[in-house]
Design a protein around this motif. Structure first.
Motif, PDB file in Angstrom:
ATOM      1  N   ILE A 172      72.492  19.724  26.761  1.00 53.35           N
ATOM      2  CA  ILE A 172      71.449  18.717  26.877  1.00 53.35           C
ATOM      3  C   ILE A 172      70.613  18.928  28.135  1.00 53.35           C
ATOM      4  CG2 ILE A 172      71.006  16.251  27.289  1.00 53.35           C
ATOM      5  CD1 ILE A 172      73.337  15.598  25.489  1.00 53.35           C
ATOM      6  N   GLU A 173      69.293  18.855  27.972  1.00 52.45           N
ATOM      7  CA  GLU A 173      68.366  18.717  29.086  1.00 52.45           C
ATOM      8  C   GLU A 173      67.652  17.382  28.903  1.00 52.45           C
ATOM      9  OE1 GLU A 173      65.755  22.070  28.969  1.00 52.45           O
ATOM     10  OE2 GLU A 173      67.284  23.471  29.702  1.00 52.45           O
ATOM     11  N   TRP A 174      67.191  16.772  29.995  1.00 54.39           N
ATOM     12  CA  TRP A 174      66.635  15.427  29.840  1.00 54.39           C
ATOM     13  C   TRP A 174      65.510  15.156  30.831  1.00 54.39           C
ATOM     14  CZ3 TRP A 174      66.914  12.643  34.303  1.00 54.39           C
ATOM     15  CH2 TRP A 174      67.911  12.988  35.221  1.00 54.39           C
ATOM     16  N   VAL A 175      64.679  14.207  30.435  1.00 54.61           N
ATOM     17  CA  VAL A 175      63.694  13.582  31.324  1.00 54.61           C
ATOM     18  C   VAL A 175      63.723  12.091  31.016  1.00 54.61           C
ATOM     19  CG1 VAL A 175      61.260  13.354  31.976  1.00 54.61           C
ATOM     20  CG2 VAL A 175      62.198  15.615  31.445  1.00 54.61           C
ATOM     21  N   ILE A 176      63.772  11.274  32.062  1.00 55.68           N
ATOM     22  CA  ILE A 176      63.729   9.825  31.916  1.00 55.68           C
ATOM     23  C   ILE A 176      62.350   9.353  32.363  1.00 55.68           C
ATOM     24  CG2 ILE A 176      64.703   7.616  32.651  1.00 55.68           C
ATOM     25  CD1 ILE A 176      67.344   9.163  33.189  1.00 55.68           C
ATOM     26  N   ILE A 177      61.592   8.787  31.451  1.00 51.32           N
ATOM     27  CA  ILE A 177      60.230   8.333  31.760  1.00 51.32           C
ATOM     28  C   ILE A 177      60.282   6.859  32.144  1.00 51.32           C
ATOM     29  CG2 ILE A 177      57.905   7.955  30.840  1.00 51.32           C
ATOM     30  CD1 ILE A 177      60.082  10.585  29.247  1.00 51.32           C
ATOM     31  N   ARG A 178      59.741   6.550  33.329  1.00 45.13           N
ATOM     32  CA  ARG A 178      59.770   5.168  33.826  1.00 45.13           C
ATOM     33  C   ARG A 178      58.346   4.609  33.876  1.00 45.13           C
ATOM     34  NH1 ARG A 178      63.005   5.326  39.417  1.00 45.13           N
ATOM     35  NH2 ARG A 178      61.977   7.356  39.647  1.00 45.13           N
ATOM     36  N   PRO A 179      57.874   4.003  32.797  1.00 44.16           N
ATOM     37  CA  PRO A 179      56.565   3.347  32.866  1.00 44.16           C
ATOM     38  C   PRO A 179      56.666   2.065  33.666  1.00 44.16           C
ATOM     39  CG  PRO A 179      57.568   2.960  30.734  1.00 44.16           C
ATOM     40  CD  PRO A 179      58.485   3.888  31.469  1.00 44.16           C
ATOM     41  N   ASP A 180      55.525   1.616  34.235  1.00 43.26           N
ATOM     42  CA  ASP A 180      55.476   0.294  34.850  1.00 43.26           C
ATOM     43  C   ASP A 180      55.171  -0.710  33.737  1.00 43.26           C
ATOM     44  OD1 ASP A 180      55.805  -1.369  36.999  1.00 43.26           O
ATOM     45  OD2 ASP A 180      54.306  -0.424  38.249  1.00 43.26           O
ATOM     46  N   SER A 181      54.639  -1.859  34.028  1.00 43.85           N
ATOM     47  CA  SER A 181      54.420  -2.898  33.004  1.00 43.85           C
ATOM     48  C   SER A 181      53.631  -2.319  31.830  1.00 43.85           C
ATOM     49  CB  SER A 181      53.654  -4.075  33.611  1.00 43.85           C
ATOM     50  OG  SER A 181      54.375  -4.622  34.692  1.00 43.85           O
TER      51      SER A 181
END
Length: 244
Positions: free
Chosen positions: A171-180
């Motif tokens: 597994i490779e991953w990216v966690i995307i953190r949008p604001d509101s």
């Protein structure tokens, strides 16, 4: 590419499905029973719809589900109702990731699977010394105690960041953190940052759902961009809502 989308019937999930299909990917979408999708998405020849919940699938069913997938995109979230936020499964996203991780490790092929997880700007990247004020720490602590969805977001991010990185080489991953999150009809300029540039509690910016979909699609299609953000937790803002 062959892509599995979880949470495809949600507001952001529909934007993601539309963008991936527009980019000519083969997409499987797991959606809740009786979920409604726009006809132009539902009838697309490259879309396969699976009704159900990964937590209700057997391990063998999950292995079959992901067997030919190059990428898994999760925009899973809790319904903003009392039942959705406080009843089981209280750790919907975390438990789903754990079941997927086991299935990926046990599938016969050794191909690497990319996981893109939509999360929240209110979740810290524990690999970095991300500063938040004492007052924000207090509010986030309350959110963890009182609102299971926030705790689920934290545990899901930490699971990918720590356990999978250590134990699952497939597994490779990216966690995307949008604001509101906001709704916009067209993609606009946006920018990804390694860490938040403003307070998620006291000075939140905005991120349009369609821009989240666009960034995810770029991560999937652009090898250079994937290598830039692999194993990281980019925070995404619409450009006209940043301070820069």
């Amino acid at each position: 590419m062959n892509i599995l989308v979880l949470g495809g019937s949600g507001n952001t999930g529909q934007c993601i499905l539309n963008k991936l299909l527009w980019d000519n990917h083969n997409v499987k979408a797991v959606v809740r029973k009786n979920s409604s999708l726009p006809n132009f998405i539902k009838s697309h020849e490259k879309l396969t719809i699976i009704e159900g919940n990964v937590l209700g699938f057997t391990e063998q069913e999950i292995i079959l589900l992901i067997q030919d997938c190059d990428v898994i995109v999760s925009s899973l979230g809790h319904n903003l109702t009392f039942k959705g936020m406080f009843c089981n499964p209280r750790l919907l996203v975390t438990q789903t990731l754990k079941k997927l991780s086991i299935a990926i490790q046990n599938k016969k092929t050794n191909n690497t699977v990319k996981i893109l997880l939509m999360n929240s700007s209110g979740v810290q990247n524990r690999d970095l010394n991300e500063y938040i004020s004492f007052s924000q720490k207090c509010i986030i602590l309350l959110l963890k105690m009182l609102l299971p969805p926030h705790l689920d977001n934290e545990k899901a991010a930490n699971f990918l960041r720590a356990e999978i990185t250590s134990n699952n080489s497939k597994i490779e991953w990216v966690i995307i953190r949008p604001d509101s999150l906001i709704d916009e009809n067209t993609a606009s300029q946006y920018k990804a940052y390694l860490s938040p540039i403003r307070s998620a509690i006291f000075d939140a910016g905005k991120t349009s759902r369609i821009n989240v979909a666009h960034f995810m699609s770029e991560l999937i299609s652009n090898t250079k961009l994937w290598e830039e953000w692999k194993g990281k937790m980019p925070v995404l803002y619409n450009k006209h809502y940043t301070k820069l």
